[in-house]
Motif scaffolding. Structure first.
Motif, short mmCIF file in Angstrom:
data_model
loop_
_atom_site.label_atom_id
_atom_site.label_comp_id
_atom_site.label_asym_id
_atom_site.label_seq_id
_atom_site.Cartn_x
_atom_site.Cartn_y
_atom_site.Cartn_z
N VAL A 123 53.71 63.00 39.97
CA VAL A 123 54.73 63.69 40.77
C VAL A 123 54.40 65.16 40.83
O VAL A 123 54.20 65.81 39.79
CB VAL A 123 56.14 63.49 40.17
N ASP A 124 54.32 65.71 42.03
CA ASP A 124 54.09 67.13 42.22
C ASP A 124 55.25 67.90 41.58
O ASP A 124 56.41 67.63 41.90
CB ASP A 124 54.01 67.43 43.72
N PRO A 125 54.97 68.86 40.69
CA PRO A 125 56.06 69.63 40.07
C PRO A 125 57.00 70.28 41.08
O PRO A 125 58.19 70.48 40.81
CB PRO A 125 55.32 70.69 39.24
N MET A 170 59.96 67.94 41.93
CA MET A 170 60.89 67.49 40.89
C MET A 170 62.31 67.84 41.31
O MET A 170 62.54 68.63 42.24
CB MET A 170 60.54 68.14 39.56
N LEU A 171 63.27 67.25 40.62
CA LEU A 171 64.67 67.42 40.99
C LEU A 171 65.10 68.89 40.99
O LEU A 171 64.84 69.62 40.04
CB LEU A 171 65.55 66.65 40.00
N ALA A 203 64.33 63.19 44.88
CA ALA A 203 64.17 63.03 43.43
C ALA A 203 65.56 62.80 42.86
O ALA A 203 66.55 63.35 43.35
CB ALA A 203 63.53 64.27 42.83
N SER A 204 65.64 61.99 41.80
CA SER A 204 66.95 61.68 41.23
C SER A 204 66.81 61.47 39.73
O SER A 204 65.73 61.14 39.22
CB SER A 204 67.54 60.43 41.87
N THR A 205 67.92 61.67 39.02
CA THR A 205 67.98 61.36 37.60
C THR A 205 69.14 60.41 37.35
O THR A 205 70.21 60.54 37.97
CB THR A 205 68.15 62.62 36.73
N TRP A 206 68.91 59.47 36.44
CA TRP A 206 69.89 58.44 36.14
C TRP A 206 70.08 58.35 34.63
O TRP A 206 69.19 58.73 33.86
CB TRP A 206 69.40 57.07 36.65
#
Length: 249
Positions: A137-139, A142-143, A105-108
């Protein structure tokens, strides 16, 4: 809908234990994301050259459930959740022989290159139209952002100068190279057939590391469960990266 790319791993992607390195796993994932951008009609060079924008990785967390080896045939999948404010979320999975062997998982954030400032990703209709948002998305997946507990003491293990082979067109260290840099300072990784492997890694990219900068790399002792904490600092003593690495035999 998930975008997928079929990849055959290379011999030169592997380490002393003949396992594909963590950096290559991250590279497979991000190359798949780049191909998805291209397939959507918005390749990264167009985003940069025509719109003056670039995606910058803020954080990445991945799990490697089983090692990959040379010449494995894998399918890499990626998909995005709808952009909210400044945050753009992207997810990955790697499948071998019908089994998920790695996930991430990633954040941009989206950067205006001229202003050198973040912009709201949800302000751009071309992003909302071009990317895929319909996958749940399965919690639990998550990231998981890298956080170093205060009780863990870190000690210096070396210096690392950012050079030509590290950088991308932004003139700072490419985010896919960080796992290799981290593993270079983990003696656990270089004990031949008795070495450890990266089972999970969480990376928080806090400050860019530019060409010519020299980083100080610090780490914790390895915990009983194989966890090691990493922090890099620039010449001004500012934190550039924090990482949590889970090692296993």
């Amino acid at each position: 809908m998930k975008f997928s790319l079929n990849i055959k791993t290379n011999w030169h992607d592997t380490d002393a234990r003949r396992n594909v390195r963590a950096s290559k796993i991250v590279e497979y994932m991000q190359e798949t994301a780049n191909r998805q951008c291209e397939a959507s009609g918005l390749p990264l060079e167009k985003l940069r050259d025509e719109k003056g924008l670039a995606f910058i990785l803020g954080a990445l967390s991945f799990n490697s459930y089983k090692p990959l080896h040379a010449y494995d045939e894998i399918e890499v999948r990626t998909w995005c959740k709808e952009a909210k404010s400044y945050i753009f979320q992207r997810f990955f999975e790697i499948i071998r022989d019908g089994e998920i062997v790695a996930e991430a998982a990633s954040t941009w954030v989206l950067i205006d290159l001229e202003k050198k400032a973040m912009v709201r990703a949800d302000n751009y209709d071309f992003l909302q139209d071009k990317f895929f948002y319909d996958e749940p998305v399965d919690p639990e997946k998550m990231l998981k952002k890298a956080r170093i507990p205060k009780e863990f003491e870190l000690y210096e293990v070396g210096k690392r100068k950012i050079s030509y082979s590290d950088i991308d067109y932004n003139m700072h260290m490419n985010n896919t190279h960080y796992p290799d840099m981290i593993c270079d300072f983990l003696e656990e990784m270089t004990d031949g057939e008795n070495g450890w492997r990266v089972a999970a890694m969480s990376l928080s990219y806090i400050k860019e590391s530019h060409l010519g900068a020299t980083l100080t790399v610090t780490r914790s002792e390895r915990a009983e469960d194989g966890t090691v904490y990493i922090r890099t600092l620039n010449e001004a003593g500012e934190t550039c990266l924090e990482a949590v690495v889970k090692l296993e035999k």
